[in-house]
Design an enzyme around this catalytic site. Structure first.
Site, mmCIF file in Angstrom:
data_model
loop_
_atom_site.group_PDB
_atom_site.id
_atom_site.type_symbol
_atom_site.label_atom_id
_atom_site.label_comp_id
_atom_site.label_asym_id
_atom_site.label_seq_id
_atom_site.Cartn_x
_atom_site.Cartn_y
_atom_site.Cartn_z
ATOM 1 N N SER A 1 1.236 -7.636 -0.807
ATOM 2 C CA SER A 1 1.976 -8.619 -0.010
ATOM 3 C C SER A 1 1.220 -9.938 0.170
ATOM 4 O O SER A 1 1.778 -10.893 0.700
ATOM 5 C CB SER A 1 2.397 -8.042 1.338
ATOM 6 O OG SER A 1 1.318 -7.952 2.217
ATOM 7 N N THR B 1 0.820 -1.214 0.000
ATOM 8 C CA THR B 1 0.000 0.000 0.000
ATOM 9 C C THR B 1 0.851 1.260 0.000
ATOM 10 O O THR B 1 0.440 2.294 -0.520
ATOM 11 C CB THR B 1 -0.939 -0.026 1.221
ATOM 12 O OG1 THR B 1 -1.845 -1.111 1.047
ATOM 13 C CG2 THR B 1 -1.733 1.253 1.369
ATOM 14 N N THR C 1 1.485 -4.426 4.236
ATOM 15 C CA THR C 1 1.332 -4.688 5.674
ATOM 16 C C THR C 1 0.701 -6.054 5.978
ATOM 17 O O THR C 1 0.872 -6.575 7.070
ATOM 18 C CB THR C 1 0.459 -3.595 6.332
ATOM 19 O OG1 THR C 1 -0.824 -3.594 5.695
ATOM 20 C CG2 THR C 1 1.114 -2.236 6.210
ATOM 21 N N ASP C 2 -0.019 -6.613 4.996
ATOM 22 C CA ASP C 2 -0.788 -7.832 5.306
ATOM 23 C C ASP C 2 0.082 -9.001 5.735
ATOM 24 O O ASP C 2 -0.313 -9.784 6.608
ATOM 25 C CB ASP C 2 -1.642 -8.240 4.089
ATOM 26 C CG ASP C 2 -2.839 -7.326 3.903
ATOM 27 O OD1 ASP C 2 -3.175 -6.595 4.855
ATOM 28 O OD2 ASP C 2 -3.431 -7.335 2.808
#
Ligand code: ASP
Length: 326
Positions: free
Chosen positions: A59, A13, A91-92
């Protein structure tokens, strides 16, 4: 001598673009690394920054092949004059990548992951400040020897314990009951804690010649979960992780099934779906020597550790020892 920081961009992101102002409905990983650099304020003269685009992905597309590539790449670059690394990442799965690198990167030099919860086109995008702080953290001697770190929303986390805990707020990470290792204020770092788990140069895992990671799957236990799901995964994977209830619990049917898997030499890690606390030895739920507690690792990190453990041993006792230390 200026400190040389190398940025490895992977997407996420932080490199996302979408409708001006909006925080949702964007495409992750669409911005090239040079555009990320354009968002930075001028860096001090004693800081030299180089950058490369390793990949441009969300990710959720990260896999073990990319982890192996990234770990080897950093291990090679760490032999050069680079003083510290920053990896921009979605971030995932950032907590998983951070833990994998914590176990496989062989350097004391700072390696910092960062990202953003809001795309670059959002009002108040959080990427520029996270990146700015991560670059400065990578240049700090205090960040060396602490294992892989995540710098996010003014906080510093250990790659071992960091976890994404919020689906959309900018303060999306913590170390659960353990809080954080320290804080960033602008370009300054303030360390308060350190992770005691084995990492980086002390870790026994060597991925230099590894072609692939042994397959380990995660099974989520819920009220009434059928035990034959274990057969399905056991026929495909070298090891299993159970995301159990409470302190790593499941039904008598699962206990029995796991006992049967012992005969097939399939190690099973008992972790918890709760997210806080510890899963320790409990003969009632383990019931067989192939079943090993995850201690404080969440299921997705227990999966990584079991997979790496299977590259060095098949011994249940040795795997348990690894889970106690790493
Ligand atoms: N789906 C995005 C990713 O993990 C989310 C993010 O970066 O915040 O790449």
């Amino acid at each position: 001598m200026p400190r040389h920081i190398h940025l490895i961009a992977t997407g996420g992101t932080i490199a996302g673009t979408g409708q001006a102002g909006k925080t949702s409905g964007y495409e992750a990983g669409s911005l090239p690394v040079r555009s990320l650099l354009d968002t930075l304020p001028p860096l001090p003269e004693d800081l030299q920054l180089t950058a490369e685009q390793l990949c441009s992905i969300d990710s959720n597309q990260v896999d073990s092949a990319l982890w192996l590539r990234l770990a080897r790449h950093i291990n090679q670059l760490a032999q050069t004059d680079i003083d510290g690394f920053v990896i921009t990442h979605g971030t995932d799965t950032m907590d998983e990548t951070a833990y994998f690198l914590n176990l496989t990167v062989k350097t004391e030099k700072p390696v910092i992951l960062t990202g953003a919860m809001r795309p670059s086109t959002a009002a108040s995008a959080d990427g520029p400040l996270n990146l700015y702080q991560a670059i400065h953290l990578a240049a700090k001697p205090e960040a060396a020897g602490k294992g892989i770190l995540v710098c996010f929303c003014d906080s510093i986390y250990s790659g071992r314990d960091v976890q994404k805990v919020n689906t959309y707020k900018t303060d999306a990470f913590n170390e659960k009951d353990l809080s954080c290792l320290g804080y960033m204020r602008d370009d300054q770092c303030y360390f308060l804690n350190a992770s005691l788990a084995v990492h980086t140069t002390a870790s026994r895992f060597d991925v230099s010649g590894l072609k692939e990671l042994p397959r380990v799957d995660i099974l989520y236990f819920y009220a009434g979960a059928p035990a034959d799901a274990l057969d399905f995964y056991a026929s495909r994977a070298r090891g299993l992780v159970i995301a159990g209830t409470g302190s790593g619990n499941y039904s008598p049917q699962w206990v029995e099934k796991i006992r049967q898997l012992s005969r097939l030499c399939i190690p099973v890690i008992r972790s918890s779906r709760i997210g806080h606390g510890i899963v320790s030895r409990d003969p009632h739920f383990e019931g067989s020597d192939n079943c090993i507690p995850a201690y404080t690792l969440p299921p997705q990190k227990a999966r990584i550790l079991l997979s790496l453990a299977l590259t060095v041993t098949d011994s249940y006792a040795e795997i348990e020892e690894i889970f106690r230390k790493y």
